[in-house]
Design a protein around this motif. Structure first.
Motif, PDB file in Angstrom:
ATOM      1  N   GLU A 187       0.840  -1.202   0.000  1.00  0.00           N
ATOM      2  CA  GLU A 187       0.000   0.000   0.000  1.00  0.00           C
ATOM      3  C   GLU A 187       0.874   1.252   0.000  1.00  0.00           C
ATOM      4  OE1 GLU A 187      -2.377   2.480   3.380  1.00  0.00           O
ATOM      5  OE2 GLU A 187      -2.361   0.299   3.533  1.00  0.00           O
TER       6      GLU A 187
ATOM      7  N   THR B 263     -14.641   7.886   9.408  1.00  0.00           N
ATOM      8  CA  THR B 263     -13.757   6.966  10.112  1.00  0.00           C
ATOM      9  C   THR B 263     -12.375   7.565  10.360  1.00  0.00           C
ATOM     10  OG1 THR B 263     -13.175   5.968   7.994  1.00  0.00           O
ATOM     11  CG2 THR B 263     -14.924   4.899   9.264  1.00  0.00           C
ATOM     12  N   THR B 264     -12.103   8.757   9.804  1.00  0.00           N
ATOM     13  CA  THR B 264     -10.863   9.469  10.103  1.00  0.00           C
ATOM     14  C   THR B 264     -11.207  10.901  10.479  1.00  0.00           C
ATOM     15  OG1 THR B 264     -10.464  10.251   7.839  1.00  0.00           O
ATOM     16  CG2 THR B 264      -9.596   8.075   8.422  1.00  0.00           C
TER      17      THR B 264
ATOM     18  N   ASP C 229      -7.093   1.522   0.050  1.00  0.00           N
ATOM     19  CA  ASP C 229      -5.817   0.869   0.389  1.00  0.00           C
ATOM     20  C   ASP C 229      -5.561  -0.351  -0.486  1.00  0.00           C
ATOM     21  OD1 ASP C 229      -5.441   2.755   2.345  1.00  0.00           O
ATOM     22  OD2 ASP C 229      -5.979   1.439   4.026  1.00  0.00           O
TER      23      ASP C 229
ATOM     24  N   THR D 235     -13.866  -0.165  13.801  1.00  0.00           N
ATOM     25  CA  THR D 235     -13.292   1.024  13.195  1.00  0.00           C
ATOM     26  C   THR D 235     -13.897   2.251  13.856  1.00  0.00           C
ATOM     27  OG1 THR D 235     -13.049  -0.113  11.076  1.00  0.00           O
ATOM     28  CG2 THR D 235     -12.960   2.291  11.041  1.00  0.00           C
TER      29      THR D 235
ATOM     30  N   ALA E  31     -11.290  13.264   7.346  1.00  0.00           N
ATOM     31  CA  ALA E  31     -12.502  13.149   6.536  1.00  0.00           C
ATOM     32  C   ALA E  31     -13.688  13.796   7.235  1.00  0.00           C
ATOM     33  CB  ALA E  31     -12.792  11.682   6.229  1.00  0.00           C
TER      34      ALA E  31
ATOM     35  N   ASN F 103      -8.643   9.178  -1.390  1.00  0.00           N
ATOM     36  CA  ASN F 103      -9.257   7.905  -1.001  1.00  0.00           C
ATOM     37  C   ASN F 103     -10.655   7.684  -1.567  1.00  0.00           C
ATOM     38  OD1 ASN F 103      -7.046   6.948   0.322  1.00  0.00           O
ATOM     39  ND2 ASN F 103      -7.858   7.190   2.384  1.00  0.00           N
TER      40      ASN F 103
ATOM     41  N   ASP G 204       0.974   3.890  -3.132  1.00  0.00           N
ATOM     42  CA  ASP G 204       0.644   5.305  -2.956  1.00  0.00           C
ATOM     43  C   ASP G 204       1.632   6.186  -3.713  1.00  0.00           C
ATOM     44  OD1 ASP G 204      -0.808   7.528  -1.436  1.00  0.00           O
ATOM     45  OD2 ASP G 204       1.246   7.840  -0.768  1.00  0.00           O
TER      46      ASP G 204
ATOM     47  N   SER H  99     -15.314   0.079   4.441  1.00  0.00           N
ATOM     48  CA  SER H  99     -14.573   1.306   4.717  1.00  0.00           C
ATOM     49  C   SER H  99     -13.969   1.893   3.440  1.00  0.00           C
ATOM     50  CB  SER H  99     -13.458   1.032   5.728  1.00  0.00           C
ATOM     51  OG  SER H  99     -12.538   2.088   5.783  1.00  0.00           O
ATOM     52  N   THR H 100     -14.198   3.173   3.228  1.00  0.00           N
ATOM     53  CA  THR H 100     -13.609   3.859   2.069  1.00  0.00           C
ATOM     54  C   THR H 100     -12.090   3.761   2.096  1.00  0.00           C
ATOM     55  OG1 THR H 100     -15.447   5.432   1.884  1.00  0.00           O
ATOM     56  CG2 THR H 100     -13.351   6.102   0.915  1.00  0.00           C
ATOM     57  N   ASN H 101     -11.514   3.940   3.269  1.00  0.00           N
ATOM     58  CA  ASN H 101     -10.051   3.886   3.383  1.00  0.00           C
ATOM     59  C   ASN H 101      -9.502   2.508   3.023  1.00  0.00           C
ATOM     60  OD1 ASN H 101     -10.042   6.528   4.229  1.00  0.00           O
ATOM     61  ND2 ASN H 101      -9.931   6.036   6.401  1.00  0.00           N
TER      62      ASN H 101
END
Length: 281
Positions: free
Chosen positions: A47, A253-254, A119, A233, A257, A84, A51, A113-115
């Motif tokens: 990952e 979730t972050t 990933d 999460t 975000a 993301n 990136d 999860s979007t993240n």
């Protein structure tokens, strides 16, 4: 919705690692380095590599398509293209999350999860890079990202206050002119979108610029009860307060975000234009 075919990964071991989330082995995250001959079997290192490969390919494509674009706007365009939410939408289209290996107790939450969806796309890109090389990755991503770059260019151009007419992107193989003509884009025959949440990447920055111009300050009020919420999460909830008045709320979730979502709502409540979702199709 036609995306280019996804390249294959020619190594079974790399393919297995691409789809292995760290929850499967639950190795400690505070370790500086794995023991010799025992590297982590999950996809975090891929990952990390993916990136960087995505950033390189997107930057090169933006420079190829808009050779006169300055670094500041180009950076914002890249942030939309490789953000993301955009990568998660692409990952879901290719059905990459379906193949994820996850801890059974967290599988439902993580897969949605979007993240995590983003990933695994980054991991897959790294897998293609490791097994087939940069040329194959760049050829694939050049076709994949081109419509997203055009959309992101429009969005960032609007944020800079320019009219909808845009500089025609340079197509691969075209002669690069120092002053490309101003034309309307011809829409491609496919359907592409930058997800709405993907476009909030620049909204927090825009919100901060607005506050600075108005001489105001924002207070971020985090809701403690929503931080854990009993889920594997964490879910972060935040309110943007100006002069003790809530102008926007966000949940994600972050923390980043969540603040982006709150900033988007705040801009709308303050009467500042926020770019809508733009699609081809």
């Amino acid at each position: 919705e036609d995306l280019p075919p996804i390249p294959s990964i020619s190594s079974d071991d790399i393919m297995l690692q691409v789809y292995t989330h760290r929850s499967v082995f639950a190795r400690p995250t505070h370790v500086f380095e794995d023991a010799p001959g025992d590297p982590a079997p999950d996809n975090e290192t891929l990952e990390h590599l993916g990136d960087s490969v995505l950033g390189l390919c997107a930057t090169a494509l933006i420079r190829e398509m808009y050779p006169c674009l300055r670094v500041g706007p180009a950076t914002k365009i890249r942030a939309l293209v490789v953000g993301n939410p955009t990568l998660a939408a692409i990952s879901t289209h290719y059905r990459l999350p379906d193949s994820l290996r996850l801890h059974p107790a967290q599988a439902i939450t993580l897969r949605a999860s979007t993240n995590i969806q983003a990933d695994v796309f980054e991991s897959y890109v790294a897998g293609v890079y490791v097994t087939q090389g940069l040329e194959v990755v760049q050829r694939w991503l050049s076709v994949l990202f081109r419509p997203y770059v055009i959309l992101a260019y429009r969005i960032i151009r609007a944020e800079y206050g320019f009219a909808p007419e845009t500089i025609s992107p340079i197509a691969e193989g075209d002669d690069i002119s120092p002053t490309p003509p101003l034309v309307q884009y011809q829409m491609p025959p496919t359907s592409y979108c930058l997800p709405p949440t993907g476009m909030t990447t620049g909204h927090l920055s825009l919100f901060n610029q607005y506050l600075q111009q108005k001489g105001k300050f924002v207070e971020w009020d985090w809701t403690e009860s929503d931080v854990t919420n009993g889920k594997a999460t964490p879910v972060w909830a935040v309110s943007a307060l100006i002069d003790q008045r809530c102008v926007g709320k966000g949940r994600a979730t972050t923390k980043k975000a969540a603040k982006n979502e709150a900033a988007t709502q705040a801009l709308q409540s303050l009467g500042v234009y926020v770019s809508p979702q733009i699609c081809f199709g």
